[in-house]
Every structure is written in structure tokens, then in C-alpha cells.
Write an enzyme that holds these catalytic residues in place. Structure first.
Site, PDB file in Angstrom:
ATOM      1  N   CYS A 111      32.070  32.504  37.356  1.00 13.98           N
ATOM      2  CA  CYS A 111      30.969  32.070  36.480  1.00 13.98           C
ATOM      3  C   CYS A 111      30.268  30.804  36.942  1.00 13.98           C
ATOM      4  O   CYS A 111      29.110  30.850  37.342  1.00 13.98           O
ATOM      5  CB  CYS A 111      31.504  31.865  35.066  1.00 13.98           C
ATOM      6  SG  CYS A 111      32.138  33.371  34.346  1.00 13.98           S
TER       7      CYS A 111
HETATM    8  N1  LIG Z   1      35.984  36.719  34.550  1.00 14.89           N
HETATM    9  C1  LIG Z   1      35.519  35.928  33.629  1.00 14.89           C
HETATM   10  O1  LIG Z   1      36.215  35.024  33.180  1.00 14.89           O
HETATM   11  C2  LIG Z   1      34.130  36.110  33.029  1.00 14.89           C
HETATM   12  C3  LIG Z   1      33.792  35.345  31.905  1.00 14.89           C
HETATM   13  C4  LIG Z   1      32.545  35.515  31.343  1.00 14.89           C
HETATM   14  C5  LIG Z   1      31.641  36.423  31.885  1.00 14.89           C
HETATM   15  N2  LIG Z   1      31.985  37.156  33.003  1.00 14.89           N
HETATM   16  C6  LIG Z   1      31.014  38.123  33.496  1.00 14.89           C
HETATM   17  O2  LIG Z   1      31.460  39.433  33.192  1.00 14.89           O
HETATM   18  C7  LIG Z   1      31.069  40.353  34.206  1.00 14.89           C
HETATM   19  C8  LIG Z   1      32.294  41.085  34.754  1.00 14.89           C
HETATM   20  O3  LIG Z   1      33.162  40.122  35.316  1.00 14.89           O
HETATM   21  P1  LIG Z   1      34.687  40.427  35.640  1.00 14.89           P
HETATM   22  O4  LIG Z   1      35.319  39.108  35.888  1.00 14.89           O
HETATM   23  O5  LIG Z   1      35.289  41.320  34.620  1.00 14.89           O
HETATM   24  O6  LIG Z   1      34.533  41.254  37.011  1.00 14.89           O
HETATM   25  P2  LIG Z   1      35.673  42.123  37.761  1.00 14.89           P
HETATM   26  O7  LIG Z   1      35.258  42.166  39.168  1.00 14.89           O
HETATM   27  O8  LIG Z   1      37.019  41.598  37.379  1.00 14.89           O
HETATM   28  O9  LIG Z   1      35.556  43.559  37.108  1.00 14.89           O
HETATM   29  C9  LIG Z   1      34.458  44.365  37.233  1.00 14.89           C
HETATM   30  C10 LIG Z   1      34.922  45.798  37.296  1.00 14.89           C
HETATM   31  O10 LIG Z   1      33.772  46.639  37.296  1.00 14.89           O
HETATM   32  C11 LIG Z   1      34.050  47.743  38.114  1.00 14.89           C
HETATM   33  N3  LIG Z   1      32.797  48.407  38.437  1.00 14.89           N
HETATM   34  C12 LIG Z   1      31.866  48.073  39.366  1.00 14.89           C
HETATM   35  N4  LIG Z   1      30.843  48.943  39.315  1.00 14.89           N
HETATM   36  C13 LIG Z   1      31.119  49.835  38.346  1.00 14.89           C
HETATM   37  C14 LIG Z   1      30.459  50.956  37.822  1.00 14.89           C
HETATM   38  N5  LIG Z   1      29.274  51.369  38.302  1.00 14.89           N
HETATM   39  N6  LIG Z   1      31.049  51.630  36.809  1.00 14.89           N
HETATM   40  C15 LIG Z   1      32.251  51.259  36.329  1.00 14.89           C
HETATM   41  N7  LIG Z   1      32.929  50.208  36.788  1.00 14.89           N
HETATM   42  C16 LIG Z   1      32.370  49.492  37.773  1.00 14.89           C
HETATM   43  C17 LIG Z   1      34.813  47.150  39.281  1.00 14.89           C
HETATM   44  O11 LIG Z   1      35.541  48.124  39.994  1.00 14.89           O
HETATM   45  C18 LIG Z   1      35.713  46.143  38.543  1.00 14.89           C
HETATM   46  O12 LIG Z   1      36.949  46.719  38.176  1.00 14.89           O
HETATM   47  C19 LIG Z   1      30.335  39.517  35.249  1.00 14.89           C
HETATM   48  O13 LIG Z   1      28.965  39.564  34.972  1.00 14.89           O
HETATM   49  C20 LIG Z   1      30.845  38.118  35.001  1.00 14.89           C
HETATM   50  O14 LIG Z   1      29.918  37.130  35.397  1.00 14.89           O
HETATM   51  C21 LIG Z   1      33.226  37.023  33.577  1.00 14.89           C
END
Ligand SMILES: NC(=O)c1ccc[n+]([C@@H]2O[C@H](COP(=O)([O-])OP(=O)(O)OC[C@H]3O[C@@H](n4cnc5c(N)ncnc54)[C@H](O)[C@@H]3O)[C@@H](O)[C@H]2O)c1
Length: 441
Positions: A279
Site C-alpha cells: 500500500c
Molecule cells: N494487503 C493489504 O494489507 C491491503 C490493504 C488494503 C488494500 N489492499 C489492496 O487490496 C488489493 C488486493 O491486495 P492483496 O494484498 O490481497 O493482493 P494479493 O496479491 O495478496 O492477492 C490478490 C489475489 O488476486 C488473484 N487474482 C489476480 N487476478 C485475478 C483474477 N482475474 N481473478 C481472480 N483472482 C485474481 C491473485 O492470484 C491473488 O491471489 C490491492 O489493490 C491492494 O492495494 C491491500
């Protein structure tokens, strides 16, 4: 019709589809499962799908028994998008990284939305949770959903009744934070029109104690960015202060502790070896990129980025100086880096400053090893190629320098200080220990 969807949420009979079973999507799926909603987790990563369906977990803080308990409430994982049609709510939690030019990479969002569009049906609620710039829901998600469905379904807009609902609701999770229950983090919701906001609030009201409706998706999108930019800018401020304090011989951590006794107008932020995670190092650049479209330069973001990106270099120079004091060059020195994760007690190394520091030390000829209880080995990622295995935390006297980059709670800091020749502490993990072999930077 509209209230039918709301009623389904209130009665927990609605099918919830969550796209992206990562750090955000999986915990969200578990929250809905705890409320006994039938939940389907979609992911393109077959390995994750198989692990979840066998009752396992790939995130350290989520225990397999939590997945198994969700399975008893009907939780299933799949990579088959044909199930989208059955879902009443579809929540998108896919990655939003930066590309090599430091610009927003929306490819995960666009491919996900393109895959949803042909399976869209009337009366579904589609929510985007991925962090992104203001305008994404209106300019990218909705046009793609409307264009991609053969039935000609239209989104409900203010003043024009459509067929499905769209909202943006940012994820606010703080990984590793055990002081605030997920349920107690208010959920901001911005629907495309008032009914979409109301329906999405009804959905999230089942798992969060408070929902915060805002007027439109762009307001919700910018809320998330403002929160993270606020952190990024304030961390840059204390990181710059840390470098000044180092020169002046003042302990900044002591100063922050004193300043935070002020009951108003000051919030403590702490310096570190550089920014990490999905983030704070990334999200601000989503806004600076979008701002250019409006002929506007976001100078605070750029300045904060400059200071924060420079921190691993500062740490490396401070380490070289500390070794030099002891008559040793960095080249050829044996350095043990403690902690790969971007912050303590988590198993996430995305954008971790440890990775940059290791690469910088290697480039300067140091022999680098690492220890991190969360990572038995580290291979190749988007921005690194380390190919290293975790070294046991023993015989510390053999290292010219032991560098604390991530202050995991499991480390025995008094022992580390006692047994090491030199400890470079980038996190104030050795607070309260006085020893001539500690260099805080
Ligand atoms: N990790 C955090 O603490 C956090 C906090 C707030 C916001 N976010 C936001 O949330 C979003 C996701 O982050 P995250 O940390 O969970 O990412 P991540 O990489 O842990 O997980 C994302 C998942 O999406 C899957 N994916 C990709 N393309 C796909 C598709 N077309 N269909 C289905 N699945 C698909 C990937 O295989 C992966 O498992 C991002 O925008 C991030 O900025 C993350």
C-alpha cells in the site's frame, strides 16, 4: 427488486463471490462465512484454489482450521468464472501494482472485470475493493461491465434505472495489527447512485459494525488514497528527521515518545529502513499519476517518495560507516540481515526494504545472509532475484555486522546484542539496551 437483494443480505441467504483470494480477499471471505453466507472464492492461481479446497491456508496468520470452519458454512474456492452468474454480490480484491514506469497497472482489474461482464445478470451488486485512483469505477469498471455483457445490462445510475449495482469500498486492513478487530474498522462505501450505496452498506453492515456511506465511488477511492498518503508523507517526515538526528546525536525515538504525550495535534509516526508493503509505497503514485491528467503536480507525494526511497541507501551508508569505524570495509564483510518481511510479525515481503538493502550490500561486495522465521527461503519477485535460504540464528559472533531490518517480536534482542560484534538497528528494536556495539540508524 432492489429491496430483495437487501433482504437476502440481511437474511444471510445471498451468495457472495470474492475475486482474488489474497491478503485482502481471503480474510473477507472468512468474515462472510462466519456470518454463514455461502461464499465462493475465485482465484486464477490454481495452487491457492487447491490449498483452500483441501482445507489449507497459505497465509501464516490464517489458520487451516479457519478455512475448514468456513467450508462447513459452504465456502468453496474456484478458478471457474461461470459461477459468477450465481453470485448476488461480487467483490473484487485483485492486485493494483505499479508498472516499471511507476504508473498504475490496472491490468488485474481490467481482466477481472472483462471476465465478469459476460456472466453478469440482473440485480447483482459488483463492488471494487482494490486500491486505485479516483475515477476507476466510473471510467474503467462500469464501461467494461456494460460493454462486455451480451444482454445489454446497464448499471443503475442516478436518474436512470438500470439492471445491476456498482460500488467502490476500500479495504482498510492493517496486517499484523491485533489491537483493532476487523469488524471494528468502519467500512467506507461509495455507490454509483444512492440505492447502490444503500445495498452495499447493507452487505457490509452484516460483517462490519459501522459503514460510512459517501456520495460516489470517486470519493471512496480518494478516501483510501488520502489515508495512505497521510501515512506516507508523515513517515517521510520522520525518516528525514532521523537522518538529521543521526548527525546531531539526538535519539529521535526519545523525541517522538516525548512529543506524543501532547494530548492534541500530534500523532506519532516512526522512522524505519524504508517503506514496504502493497500500500504505502505504491498507492500515492496512483493519485500523482491521475493528477497529471488535471495538469496538477502532487509535490508532497513526490517529495515523500524521494525521502522514503532513499532510506535503504541511507541505512547502507550508515552500515558502511559503522564498519569503517571498526577498521573494516563493507566489501568482504559478513552481514546478517534480520527480517525480510516489510513489517514485524507478518509473512509478506512485497516491496520490503530488506530486499533492497540486501541487494545494495551485495553490490558493494558484502557477503550477505538473512534470517526470518516467516521465510525459509526467498527466490525471485517482481523487483528482486535473491535466491537465498534462511540462516539459523546462532554463532552471531561470526558476522561483522548483524542488521535489524524487521523487528519481529520473536527475536531475543538482548541476546543478539550480547553475541554480535556490531548491531545496526534500523527499528529501535534494541530500545533500553545500552551497549557500545549498537548503531541506531
Ligand atoms: N494487503 C493489504 O494489507 C491491503 C490493504 C488494503 C488494500 N489492499 C489492496 O487490496 C488489493 C488486493 O491486495 P492483496 O494484498 O490481497 O493482493 P494479493 O496479491 O495478496 O492477492 C490478490 C489475489 O488476486 C488473484 N487474482 C489476480 N487476478 C485475478 C483474477 N482475474 N481473478 C481472480 N483472482 C485474481 C491473485 O492470484 C491473488 O491471489 C490491492 O489493490 C491492494 O492495494 C491491500
Amino acid at each position: 427488486m432492489q429491496s430483495e437483494l437487501k433482504t437476502k443480505f440481511e437474511k444471510r441467504t445471498a451468495h457472495i463471490g470474492i475475486l482474488g483470494m489474497g491478503y485482502v480477499g481471503l480474510p473477507l471471505a472468512l468474515l462472510f462465512s462466519e456470518e454463514h453466507f455461502p461464499v465462493t472464492g475465485f482465484d486464477i492461481d490454481e495452487k491457492k484454489v487447491a490449498t483452500l479446497n483441501s482445507g489449507g491456508s497459505y497465509i501464516v496468520r490464517i489458520l487451516p482450521k479457519e478455512i475448514q470452519s468456513a467450508q462447513r458454512s459452504g465456502f468453496r474456492a474456484t478458478s471457474d468464472y461461470s459461477h459468477i452468474t450465481r453470485m448476488d454480490a461480487v467483490i473484487i480484491c485483485v492486485p493494483t501494482p505499479l508498472n516499471e514506469y511507476h504508473e498504475p497497472d490496472l491490468s488485474y482489474i481490467t481482466s477481472t472485470v472483462e471476465a465478469i461482464a459476460p456472466r453478469l445478470r440482473r440485480d447483482q451488486l459488483i463492488v471494487l475493493e482494490s486500491t486505485t485512483y479516483p475515477g476507476t469505477t466510473d471510467e474503467v469498471v462500469i464501461p467494461s461491465l456494460e460493454k462486455g455483457n451480451r444482454a445489454g445490462l446497464k448499471v443503475n445510475r442516478a436518474g436512470s434505472l438500470g439492471d445491476f449495482y456498482v460500488a467502490f469500498s476500500p479495504e482498510r486492513e492493517d496486517p499484523g495489527n491485533t489491537t483493532v478487530a476487523r469488524r471494528d474498522i468502519p467500512k467506507v462505501v461509495g455507490g454509483e447512485e444512492p440505492m447502490a450505496t444503500e445495498i452495499a452498506c447493507a452487505l457490509y453492515g452484516t460483517i462490519f459494525n459501522r459503514t460510512v456511506p459517501v456520495s460516489c465511488p470517486a470519493a471512496a477511492e480518494l478516501t483510501k488514497l488520502l489515508e495512505n498518503i497521510y501515512r506516507c508523507v508523515n513517515i517521510a517526515l520522520v525518516n528525514e528527521m532521523k537522518q538529521l538526528c543521526h548527525r546531531m546525536g539526538i535519539d529521535l525515538f526519545e523525541v517522538i515518545d516525548a512529543a506524543k504525550t501532547k494530548p492534541f495535534g500530534f500523532q506519532a509516526f516512526y522512522p524505519g529502513p524504508g517503506l514496504g508493503g502493497h500500500c504505502i509505497p505504491i498507492d500515492p503514485f496512483y493519485l500523482s499519476w491521475k493528477a497529471k491528467q488535471f495538469d496538477f503536480r502532487t509535490r508532497f507525494i513526490e517529495l515523500a517518495g524521494e525521502v522514503n526511497i532513499g532510506m535503504p541507501y541511507y541505512v547502507m551508508e550508515a552500515t558502511a560507516a559503522a564498519l569503517n569505524e571498526r577498521g573494516k570495509p563493507l566489501k568482504g564483510s559478513k552481514v546478517l540481515v534480520l527480517g525480510l518481511a516489510y513489517k514485524k510479525d507478518i509473512d509478506d515481503l512485497r516491496e520490503s526494504p530488506s530486499l533492497t538493502i540486501i541487494e545494495l550490500l551485495q553490490k558493494r561486495g558484502a557477503q550477505v545472509l538473512y534470517n526470518d522465521p516467516y521465510f525459509p527461503r526467498v527466490g525471485r519477485g517482481r523487483h528482486y532475484n535473491l535466491n537465498m535460504t534462511c540462516t539459523p540464528l546462532d554463532r552471531l559472533e561470526q558476522y561483522d555486522c548483524v542488521m535489524i531490518v524487521t523487528d519481529h517480536s520473536d527475536y531475543d534482542y538482548p541476546r543478539i546484542v550480547k553475541e554480535s560484534q556490531l548491531v545496526v538497528d534500523t527499528r529501535n528494536a534494541t530500545k533500553g539496551i545500552t551497549a557500545p556495539n549498537i548503531v541506531r540508524c
